[in-house]
Design a protein around this motif. Sequence first.
Motif, PDB file in Angstrom:
ATOM      1  N   ILE A 146      20.301  -4.357   1.803  1.00 13.68           N
ATOM      2  CA  ILE A 146      18.929  -4.740   2.180  1.00 13.68           C
ATOM      3  C   ILE A 146      18.923  -5.383   3.563  1.00 13.68           C
ATOM      4  O   ILE A 146      18.153  -4.982   4.442  1.00 13.68           O
ATOM      5  CB  ILE A 146      18.327  -5.717   1.140  1.00 13.68           C
TER       6      ILE A 146
ATOM      7  N   ALA B 113      17.245   1.892  -2.508  1.00 15.18           N
ATOM      8  CA  ALA B 113      18.130   0.824  -2.053  1.00 15.18           C
ATOM      9  C   ALA B 113      18.806   0.192  -3.272  1.00 15.18           C
ATOM     10  O   ALA B 113      19.977  -0.146  -3.225  1.00 15.18           O
ATOM     11  CB  ALA B 113      17.360  -0.222  -1.266  1.00 15.18           C
TER      12      ALA B 113
ATOM     13  N   ILE C 176      13.750  -0.627  -5.613  1.00  7.51           N
ATOM     14  CA  ILE C 176      13.420  -0.857  -4.211  1.00  7.51           C
ATOM     15  C   ILE C 176      13.790   0.427  -3.482  1.00  7.51           C
ATOM     16  O   ILE C 176      14.936   0.867  -3.534  1.00  7.51           O
ATOM     17  CB  ILE C 176      14.219  -2.044  -3.620  1.00  7.51           C
ATOM     18  N   ASP C 177      12.811   1.036  -2.841  1.00  4.17           N
ATOM     19  CA  ASP C 177      13.057   2.230  -2.042  1.00  4.17           C
ATOM     20  C   ASP C 177      13.096   1.856  -0.564  1.00  4.17           C
ATOM     21  O   ASP C 177      12.402   0.935  -0.125  1.00  4.17           O
ATOM     22  CB  ASP C 177      11.973   3.284  -2.266  1.00  4.17           C
ATOM     23  N   VAL C 178      13.893   2.599   0.177  1.00  6.50           N
ATOM     24  CA  VAL C 178      14.027   2.393   1.612  1.00  6.50           C
ATOM     25  C   VAL C 178      12.805   2.999   2.296  1.00  6.50           C
ATOM     26  O   VAL C 178      12.423   4.136   2.013  1.00  6.50           O
ATOM     27  CB  VAL C 178      15.310   3.069   2.139  1.00  6.50           C
TER      28      VAL C 178
ATOM     29  N   ARG D 137      13.168  -3.073   8.777  1.00  2.76           N
ATOM     30  CA  ARG D 137      13.173  -2.009   7.772  1.00  2.76           C
ATOM     31  C   ARG D 137      12.157  -2.430   6.708  1.00  2.76           C
ATOM     32  O   ARG D 137      12.194  -3.551   6.220  1.00  2.76           O
ATOM     33  CB  ARG D 137      14.556  -1.851   7.147  1.00  2.76           C
TER      34      ARG D 137
ATOM     35  N   TYR E 180      10.825  -2.135   2.986  1.00  2.74           N
ATOM     36  CA  TYR E 180      11.270  -1.789   1.637  1.00  2.74           C
ATOM     37  C   TYR E 180      10.062  -1.764   0.718  1.00  2.74           C
ATOM     38  O   TYR E 180       9.131  -2.555   0.882  1.00  2.74           O
ATOM     39  CB  TYR E 180      12.316  -2.789   1.130  1.00  2.74           C
ATOM     40  N   LYS E 181      10.100  -0.844  -0.253  1.00  2.00           N
ATOM     41  CA  LYS E 181       8.969  -0.618  -1.141  1.00  2.00           C
ATOM     42  C   LYS E 181       9.384  -0.840  -2.593  1.00  2.00           C
ATOM     43  O   LYS E 181      10.400  -0.297  -3.036  1.00  2.00           O
ATOM     44  CB  LYS E 181       8.453   0.814  -0.963  1.00  2.00           C
TER      45      LYS E 181
ATOM     46  N   THR F 276       5.575  -4.455  -0.716  1.00  2.00           N
ATOM     47  CA  THR F 276       6.466  -4.137   0.398  1.00  2.00           C
ATOM     48  C   THR F 276       7.039  -5.433   0.964  1.00  2.00           C
ATOM     49  O   THR F 276       6.465  -6.515   0.786  1.00  2.00           O
ATOM     50  CB  THR F 276       5.741  -3.394   1.541  1.00  2.00           C
TER      51      THR F 276
END
Length: 127
Positions: free
Chosen positions: A26, A37, A53-55, A67, A69-70, A96
């Motif tokens: 992260i 992620a 958690i998606d990048v 960056r 994160y979602k 986010t």
Amino acid sequence: MPSKTRKSLEALVAYLKQSKSRRSTILNGQGEPGHRAAPARGGNHDTRIGSRIDVGEVIKKAGKEYRRYKFQLNLNAQDSTLKKKAAQDSHKVYSTADVEIKGDRTEEEEEQAMRDFEDQLSKNLEE
């Protein structure tokens, strides 16, 4: 009483904090947009926590790179409420957080960055 979405977010953040390599993923802004992620797909953490958690994309703020994160829910969540929400739209972003891409943080800076990450996810949570 916190919602199941909030509880899942809290469990996910606790999972990230348990491992230095997860935190590094992260804090260093690693990964390709659209990929996970954390947690890894499959395995018991993915279904038990019920979220991920998606990048996201790299964005610029005040001349620095961040960056995004979602936070999203998983279709394979054990919890039926999370599973139903994910089935309605598995790509819905519930929150986010933007993390400055910086590889040489001190331990104190890492702790602060993780607190900021957690605070943003919590503050931005849409249930």
